[in-house]
Scaffold this active site. Structure first.
Site, mmCIF file in Angstrom:
data_model
loop_
_atom_site.group_PDB
_atom_site.id
_atom_site.type_symbol
_atom_site.label_atom_id
_atom_site.label_comp_id
_atom_site.label_asym_id
_atom_site.label_seq_id
_atom_site.Cartn_x
_atom_site.Cartn_y
_atom_site.Cartn_z
ATOM 1 N N TYR A 1 -2.193 -1.621 10.949
ATOM 2 C CA TYR A 1 -2.253 -1.861 9.495
ATOM 3 C C TYR A 1 -0.917 -1.458 8.862
ATOM 4 O O TYR A 1 -0.330 -2.219 8.097
ATOM 5 C CB TYR A 1 -3.409 -1.063 8.896
ATOM 6 C CG TYR A 1 -3.528 -1.187 7.388
ATOM 7 C CD1 TYR A 1 -3.986 -2.363 6.791
ATOM 8 C CD2 TYR A 1 -3.185 -0.121 6.548
ATOM 9 C CE1 TYR A 1 -4.108 -2.478 5.407
ATOM 10 C CE2 TYR A 1 -3.299 -0.227 5.157
ATOM 11 C CZ TYR A 1 -3.763 -1.411 4.605
ATOM 12 O OH TYR A 1 -3.874 -1.523 3.229
ATOM 13 N N SER B 1 0.854 -1.183 0.000
ATOM 14 C CA SER B 1 0.000 0.000 0.000
ATOM 15 C C SER B 1 0.888 1.229 0.000
ATOM 16 O O SER B 1 2.072 1.148 0.368
ATOM 17 C CB SER B 1 -0.843 -0.014 1.284
ATOM 18 O OG SER B 1 -1.536 1.195 1.451
HETATM 19 N N1 LIG Z 1 -8.742 -0.294 -1.065
HETATM 20 C C1 LIG Z 1 -7.688 0.449 -0.810
HETATM 21 O O1 LIG Z 1 -7.772 1.671 -0.721
HETATM 22 C C2 LIG Z 1 -6.343 -0.207 -0.654
HETATM 23 C C3 LIG Z 1 -5.213 0.610 -0.725
HETATM 24 C C4 LIG Z 1 -3.958 0.037 -0.583
HETATM 25 C C5 LIG Z 1 -3.837 -1.315 -0.394
HETATM 26 N N2 LIG Z 1 -4.941 -2.098 -0.326
HETATM 27 C C6 LIG Z 1 -4.747 -3.525 -0.110
HETATM 28 O O2 LIG Z 1 -5.299 -4.243 -1.204
HETATM 29 C C7 LIG Z 1 -5.653 -5.548 -0.773
HETATM 30 C C8 LIG Z 1 -7.050 -5.871 -1.291
HETATM 31 O O3 LIG Z 1 -7.974 -4.992 -0.708
HETATM 32 P P1 LIG Z 1 -9.250 -4.416 -1.488
HETATM 33 O O4 LIG Z 1 -9.097 -2.967 -1.569
HETATM 34 O O5 LIG Z 1 -9.512 -5.190 -2.720
HETATM 35 O O6 LIG Z 1 -10.367 -4.694 -0.366
HETATM 36 P P2 LIG Z 1 -11.608 -5.737 -0.299
HETATM 37 O O7 LIG Z 1 -12.521 -5.469 -1.445
HETATM 38 O O8 LIG Z 1 -12.119 -5.618 1.083
HETATM 39 O O9 LIG Z 1 -10.921 -7.148 -0.534
HETATM 40 C C9 LIG Z 1 -10.163 -7.788 0.462
HETATM 41 C C10 LIG Z 1 -10.135 -9.261 0.149
HETATM 42 O O10 LIG Z 1 -9.325 -9.932 1.139
HETATM 43 C C11 LIG Z 1 -10.054 -11.074 1.559
HETATM 44 N N3 LIG Z 1 -9.637 -11.598 2.853
HETATM 45 C C12 LIG Z 1 -9.654 -11.012 4.074
HETATM 46 N N4 LIG Z 1 -9.207 -11.869 5.003
HETATM 47 C C13 LIG Z 1 -8.897 -13.028 4.355
HETATM 48 C C14 LIG Z 1 -8.391 -14.295 4.748
HETATM 49 N N5 LIG Z 1 -8.122 -14.575 6.029
HETATM 50 N N6 LIG Z 1 -8.170 -15.247 3.797
HETATM 51 C C15 LIG Z 1 -8.460 -14.993 2.501
HETATM 52 N N7 LIG Z 1 -8.978 -13.833 2.066
HETATM 53 C C16 LIG Z 1 -9.181 -12.859 2.989
HETATM 54 C C17 LIG Z 1 -11.502 -10.612 1.562
HETATM 55 O O11 LIG Z 1 -12.363 -11.746 1.639
HETATM 56 P P3 LIG Z 1 -13.813 -11.700 2.366
HETATM 57 O O12 LIG Z 1 -14.754 -11.224 1.313
HETATM 58 O O13 LIG Z 1 -14.028 -13.125 2.752
HETATM 59 O O14 LIG Z 1 -13.685 -10.775 3.526
HETATM 60 C C18 LIG Z 1 -11.522 -9.903 0.213
HETATM 61 O O15 LIG Z 1 -11.627 -10.845 -0.835
HETATM 62 C C19 LIG Z 1 -5.515 -5.563 0.746
HETATM 63 O O16 LIG Z 1 -4.306 -6.224 1.086
HETATM 64 C C20 LIG Z 1 -5.448 -4.088 1.110
HETATM 65 O O17 LIG Z 1 -4.702 -3.866 2.282
HETATM 66 C C21 LIG Z 1 -6.193 -1.566 -0.458
#
Ligand SMILES: NC(=O)c1ccc[n+]([C@@H]2O[C@H](COP(=O)([O-])OP(=O)(O)OC[C@H]3O[C@@H](n4cnc5c(N)ncnc54)[C@H](OP(=O)(O)O)[C@@H]3O)[C@@H](O)[C@H]2O)c1
Length: 272
Positions: free
Chosen positions: A159, A146
């Site tokens: 985080y 991130s």
């Molecule tokens: N969105 C942002 O602004 C942002 C910015 C920088 C980095 N990121 C990073 O990008 C990554 C993806 O996030 P996103 O933005 O796509 O958010 P998201 O839509 O909430 O997706 C997160 C995913 O992680 C899964 N997950 C959580 N715990 C898990 C576990 N124990 N085993 C397997 N899967 C699990 C969730 O599954 P469930 O549906 O089962 O919960 C979901 O599929 C994360 O690592 C986040 O830190 C996000």
């Protein structure tokens, strides 16, 4: 090891139920990778949604179960992929969420659970896949960190700790595994419009009216709400991941989104 005759490259993506993982699984499958879109809960809508799209577009994509918190789930799923396809070319460690709360008010259990998914989850997957990629003498591992793996905001300390740790770990192991043909790639998105914001996990104490951080928490949450309005689509991140994993010689780091790239440029200016 049972392998299929297909010579498609094979990709595994964690956390494919929504957001970046969902879009990355589809982007890889649309671009010639046989893709294992892994989800911790197959029965939820995410699996149906992605498999419906895959079926309609006739994509080489399977949704399978993988909970990054669980040793057995990780090893069983990776072994299944190798048994079915004989190889793995790309692994995307994407699963994650953010714990929100003033540092002193986060419980140890909340802190450990945050590390379990964001850091130990990626470690768990890497420890199982690196020997496979090393024996193949080829493969790419993409770790989604991130902008918050390079700079920090308040109420997000744990985080940030997980994402900074994943950055440092990745920097170190890239030197160990590169001689075996394995590339480690970091993707550093800024604010992305996914379920991430809905899935923010407030620490149990964060809503306590007696908390000395109560007003501060309200102010920071308001700022997060504004950030959540000014995001890029997760498919933008997927595009960069696709570009990185199809490059012969990918960069180690990719910032994604104006916010992330701007911070990067400022850091470069500071270094000059
Ligand atoms: N969105 C942002 O602004 C942002 C910015 C920088 C980095 N990121 C990073 O990008 C990554 C993806 O996030 P996103 O933005 O796509 O958010 P998201 O839509 O909430 O997706 C997160 C995913 O992680 C899964 N997950 C959580 N715990 C898990 C576990 N124990 N085993 C397997 N899967 C699990 C969730 O599954 P469930 O549906 O089962 O919960 C979901 O599929 C994360 O690592 C986040 O830190 C996000």
């Amino acid at each position: 090891m049972m392998s299929t005759s297909s010579n498609k490259k094979v990709a595994v993506v964690t956390g494919s139920s929504s957001g970046i993982g969902f879009e990355t699984s589809l982007a890889l499958a649309r671009n010639g990778f046989y893709t294992y879109a892994t989800l911790r809960k197959l029965e939820d809508g995410g699996s149906k949604q992605i498999t419906d799209i895959a079926r309609n577009e006739n994509l080489p994509l399977q949704a399978i179960q993988l909970d990054v918190n669980n040793d057995r789930s990780v090893s069983d799923t990776i072994n299944r992929v190798v048994n079915e396809k004989g190889r793995i070319d790309v692994v995307v460690n994407n699963a994650g969420y953010a714990l929100i709360g003033a540092f002193e008010e986060n419980s140890m259990e909340e802190i450990k659970t945050q590390f379990e998914t964001n850091l130990f989850g990626a470690i768990r997957v890497m420890q199982v896949v690196i020997p496979i990629l090393r024996n193949q003498r080829n493969g790419k591992i993409v770790n989604i960190t991130s902008l918050g793996g390079r700079m920090s905001f308040p109420l997000d300390s744990i985080y940030h700790a997980t994402k900074f740790a994943l950055e440092g770990l990745s920097e170190s192991i890239q030197y160990e595994v590169e001689p075996f043909g394995i590339k480690i790639i970091l993707i550093e998105p800024g604010a992305v419009g996914s379920n991430f914001w809905r899935n923010l996990k407030m620490s149990a104490s964060a809503n306590n009216d007696n908390s000395p951080y109560r007003q501060f928490t309200n102010n920071v949450l308001e700022a997060f709400n504004q950030a959540a309005q000014n995001t890029i689509h997760p498919s933008e991140v997927a595009k960069v991941i696709l570009q990185a994993v199809t490059a012969d010689n990918p960069d180690f780091r990719y910032g994604v989104g104006k916010d992330s790239v701007t911070i990067w440029k400022q850091e470069e200016i500071c270094l000059i």
